[in-house]
Design a protein around this motif. Structure first.
Motif, short mmCIF file in Angstrom:
data_model
loop_
_atom_site.label_atom_id
_atom_site.label_comp_id
_atom_site.label_asym_id
_atom_site.label_seq_id
_atom_site.Cartn_x
_atom_site.Cartn_y
_atom_site.Cartn_z
N GLN A 1 1.70 -9.64 -9.38
CA GLN A 1 3.02 -9.60 -8.74
C GLN A 1 3.29 -10.92 -8.03
OE1 GLN A 1 3.42 -6.22 -6.19
NE2 GLN A 1 3.02 -4.76 -7.83
N VAL B 1 13.66 -3.19 -7.60
CA VAL B 1 12.23 -2.92 -7.77
C VAL B 1 11.84 -3.32 -9.18
CG1 VAL B 1 10.48 -1.11 -7.74
CG2 VAL B 1 12.37 -1.03 -6.12
N THR B 2 10.81 -4.11 -9.31
CA THR B 2 10.39 -4.62 -10.60
C THR B 2 9.47 -3.64 -11.32
OG1 THR B 2 8.46 -5.72 -9.68
CG2 THR B 2 10.51 -6.99 -9.73
N PHE B 3 9.23 -3.92 -12.59
CA PHE B 3 8.34 -3.07 -13.39
C PHE B 3 6.93 -3.07 -12.82
CE2 PHE B 3 5.23 -2.90 -16.88
CZ PHE B 3 5.42 -1.60 -17.28
N SER C 1 5.97 -3.43 -9.71
CA SER C 1 5.86 -2.63 -8.48
C SER C 1 5.88 -1.14 -8.80
CB SER C 1 6.96 -3.00 -7.50
OG SER C 1 8.22 -2.73 -8.05
N LYS C 2 6.65 -0.74 -9.83
CA LYS C 2 6.62 0.67 -10.25
C LYS C 2 5.26 1.03 -10.84
CE LYS C 2 11.52 1.10 -11.36
NZ LYS C 2 12.50 1.34 -12.42
N LEU C 3 4.71 0.11 -11.62
CA LEU C 3 3.39 0.34 -12.21
C LEU C 3 2.31 0.43 -11.13
CD1 LEU C 3 2.02 0.64 -14.98
CD2 LEU C 3 1.67 -1.82 -14.97
N THR C 4 2.45 -0.37 -10.09
CA THR C 4 1.51 -0.32 -8.97
C THR C 4 1.59 1.03 -8.26
OG1 THR C 4 1.74 -2.70 -8.65
CG2 THR C 4 0.83 -1.45 -6.81
N ALA C 5 2.80 1.54 -8.07
CA ALA C 5 2.97 2.83 -7.41
C ALA C 5 2.36 3.96 -8.24
CB ALA C 5 4.44 3.11 -7.16
N VAL C 6 2.54 3.92 -9.56
CA VAL C 6 1.96 4.94 -10.43
C VAL C 6 0.43 4.86 -10.39
CG1 VAL C 6 1.72 5.67 -12.84
CG2 VAL C 6 3.98 5.15 -11.92
N CYS C 7 -0.10 3.65 -10.47
CA CYS C 7 -1.57 3.48 -10.41
C CYS C 7 -2.14 3.95 -9.08
CB CYS C 7 -1.94 2.02 -10.64
SG CYS C 7 -1.78 1.48 -12.34
#
Length: 134
Positions: free
Chosen positions: A23, A49-51, A53-59
């Motif tokens: 990021q 919100v970038t892709f 940051s969304k991927l970080t939240a899911v992880c």
């Protein structure tokens, strides 16, 4: 099953580290709050919100769930193993001797001392002292 979730947990850890490191950082940082380019917001404009940051939240959510699952399994297995070791450590009750068997003779150290002679009924008992009054 525990080994499978442990492998998934470790892979999530490694993947989350890489996603966080990929990021981009904020350009102005705290400088924007002190009169920099974005004076209308407290810590600078963030944008959509970038892709990543969304991927970080899911992880992070999956990491949280696998952590809880592994801890519950670990507690359950530790409690059941401690209960089984306690049950195995308890000695079995000694079987009762057979009706015709003789009991072993007591040792000299096990013998009880002879009881003291009972006081004679002719001797009067000493009166109890009266309680002190304040």
């Amino acid at each position: 099953m525990v080994a499978f979730f442990t492998v998934i947990h470790v892979l999530l850890c490694i993947f989350m580290i890489f996603v966080i490191l990929l990021q981009p950082g904020k350009d102005a940082g705290m400088g924007a709050a002190l009169g920099g380019g974005a004076a209308t917001s407290a810590f600078g404009g963030r944008g959509a919100v970038t892709f990543l940051s969304k991927l970080t939240a899911v992880c992070a959510g999956l990491f949280f769930l696998t952590s809880l699952g592994l801890s519950f399994v670990g507690v359950r297995s530790s409690v059941t193993s401690s209960l089984s070791t306690k049950a195995a450590a308890q000695p079995a009750p000694a079987p009762a001797p057979a009706a015709g068997a003789t009991a072993p003779a007591p040792k000299a150290s096990d013998a009880e001392p002879a009881p003291a002679a009972a006081p004679s009924p002719a001797a009067p008992a000493a009166p109890a002292p009266a309680p002190a009054q304040k």
